[in-house]
Write an enzyme that holds these catalytic residues in place. Structure first.
Site: not given
Length: 598
Positions: A78, A152, A176
């Protein structure tokens, strides 16, 4: 060269076992097959960056394959986690910088042999559970592109669900690492805070952030977590495992569930949850509805109170450049300026009070099971209600880090419209392995396809490796299940593993003095196989357990019929001259049964 998309860790390991020298060609072909226009990716490795990672691996692997358990496995990171020499953006172009070093977790995984092939899209500053708050575009659901992917960690879940990597890293502050797992039919392991170092992670809420793992199987998630985790003195919030949690969840678990779950009128999500409950009951679990009010109240604190100020701190001077931030993210982060230090302390006191209530509730059960998300929305619907619908997604996730809990998001029966609908197991800190043990059983029971790959579950799931955080103890008499001293194990979070037998060179005696009959076990080549139970007791509780063992008994090492050596009860030979030998019965229960038949 055959496609390597959809490979589990076991698939990659088997491929390399045949010919480890193919690592360069295999990974170059794998990377070349990825669509560089796919907005789930924000950055893909260059050939030079790929080769720089591969070069030191092959010689090490050939010397000692066991030292590189993730050899050659491609993974995604990420883009709020640093990879040395690569850009980090947190999906905010104005923030972009080139990382000078790998995040601690990335370095750990590289040291285990894994290879970073790209960085992934996210809700800007990791603020959102939707996957739509990025200037690089919304990441779409892998089963129906009209729907959100969840965030997210949207990109990391998407590339993993489609099998483009062997595993991926997300982050999880409010859910997330779980909501995207639930929306894309993959496993999301949210570790206990502090197990994974946050060094090299651009924070969203430093007190409540943790890097998380997405994988196609539960065993893959735990293998990655085991390689990634570890104490880091450079991270002020890193902590060591206290070795007090159970190794697994018992065969017939007691699970808490919300008494009146909220689905926001989403009948398909509710029906999928009911189906999951039926499968839990079929697995042997007992379900206990509980008052969910404290969990709900704590969940609301994360965004609707002073805790949002942590996000304001995290963005720093960017708060003065609203034109360079996503407008929804900016609105959320800016609201942190409305709170005072007094408000923050009051919020912390409330968090502690609610956490105590939650911990006391969870202590009565093996885990809490919740829907990963109570509903899902389309990308277009999110445009109409970006804050309200995001809040809905966090109903069963927002409280977890505030209450210092571990969590594991698992694939579960699908909705009638073909969209995934996962469940999440939640337990106190450091219960990660116990949740994973149940997750293995759950995944075998449901046998759902892997992510969005269409590939079937492996026919043979690998058992977890022996735990260094627990001691396996063989008990032979009064500590057996249902016997008078069994509580000395169960009250210390020990878990029954199996019933088995010793090797065939032990003699069993009954010590008849005292209020409780006790066994004495003696190694003797003229002996026999004796029935025992194996229990895993947390390492930190083992000393307490041993301290309660009275003479002439003690703990030594026993050899089992299959050659394993475990800790177990032994006895001073001198006292056995006055004891009753019961070897012929083959076990303590058989002898007790014989007494009742006389």
């Amino acid at each position: 060269m055959a496609s390597t998309f959809g490979y589990t860790l076991q698939d990659w390991q088997q491929r390399y076992q045949q010919e480890p020298q193919q690592i360069t060609a295999l990974l170059e072909a794998h990377l070349a097959a990825i669509d560089n226009q796919d907005n789930a990716w924000l950055y893909l490795a260059t050939p030079a960056q790929l080769q720089a990672q591969i070069e030191p691996l092959l010689a090490s692997y050939l010397r000692n394959p066991a030292a590189l358990p993730l050899f050659g496995v491609p993974f995604a990171v990420k883009d709020n986690i640093d990879v040395a020499g690569w850009p980090t953006t947190a999906a905010c172009p104005a923030l972009t910088y080139t990382a000078s070093a790998d995040a601690f977790v990335v370095a750990q995984l590289k040291a285990a042999g894994a290879v970073v092939i790209g960085k992934t899209n996210l809700d800007q500053y990791a603020t959102g559970l939707v996957g739509t708050r990025s200037p690089y575009g919304a990441v779409r659901n892998t089963f129906n592109a009209d729907y959100v992917s969840g965030g997210s960690s949207s990109g990391s879940a998407s590339v993993l669900a489609r099998g483009l990597v062997g595993f991926s890293l997300g982050t999880d502050t409010a859910g997330s690492g779980r909501v995207p797992a639930g929306f894309n039919n993959v496993v999301g392991l949210k570790p206990t805070k502090g197990w994974f170092s946050a060094s090299g992670l651009l924070p969203a809420c430093r007190l409540n952030d943790t890097i998380s793992v997405f994988a196609l199987t539960v065993e893959d998630a735990f293998a990655v977590a085991s390689a990634a985790g570890g104490y880091d003195a450079a991270d002020a919030y890193s902590r060591s495992n206290p070795h007090t949690a159970p190794a697994s969840i018992k065969a017939h678990p007691d699970f808490a569930i919300p008494a009146n779950p909220e689905f926001f009128d989403d009948k398909q999500a509710e029906a999928a949850w009911d189906s999951a409950l039926e499968r839990l009951l079929a697995s042997g679990a007992t379900l206990h509805p509980i008052d969910f009010t404290p969990f709900q109240q704590l969940a609301e604190q994360l965004y609707y109170g002073p805790w949002v100020t942590e996000r304001t701190v995290a963005v720093g001077e960017m708060i003065n450049r609203p034109e360079e931030m996503d407008p929804v993210v900016y609105g959320i982060v800016k609201s942190g300026l409305d709170y005072s230090a007094v408000d923050a302390f009051k919020a912390e006191y409330l968090r502690a009070e609610l956490t105590r209530q939650i911990q006391q509730t969870l202590a009565q059960f093996d885990a809490l099971v919740v829907p990963t998300s109570p509903t899902i929305h389309t990308v277009e619907e999110m445009k109409q209600e970006p804050v309200r619908y995001n809040s809905q997604f966090g109903t069963y996730t927002n409280f977890t880090n505030l209450a210092d809990l571990s969590a594991l998001a698992l694939p579960a029966p699908f909705r009638a419209d073909g969209l995934p609908a996962g469940i999440t197991l939640i337990a106190p800190a450091w219960h990660d392995r116990a949740l994973v043990e149940f997750g293995l059983r759950w995944q075998q029971q449901l046998a759902l396809p892997l992510g969005a790959t269409g590939k079937a579950q492996p026919t043979q799931h690998r058992a977890l490796p022996p735990s260094a955080d627990h001691v396996r103890v063989a008990v032979v008499g009064a500590h057996l299940t249902g016997m008078p001293l069994n509580f000395q194990l169960t009250t210390r979070q020990a878990v029954l593993v199996e019933e088995t037998t010793t090797a065939s060179h032990y003699r069993l005696f009954a010590l008849l003095d005292g209020p409780i009959k006790k066994p004495g076990l003696l190694r003797d080549e003229q002996g026999a196989a004796i029935t025992v139970e194996l229990w895993d007791i947390p390492l930190a509780r083992f000393g307490e357990f041993v301290a309660e063992i009275p003479p002439p008994l003690g703990i030594g090492s026993l050899t089992l019929a299959d050659g394993r050596v475990v800790k177990g009860f032994i006895c001073e030979p001198m006292v056995l001259k006055q004891a009753l030998e019961i070897t012929e019965f083959g076990g303590w229960r058989n002898w007790l049964t014989s007494l009742g038949s006389k």
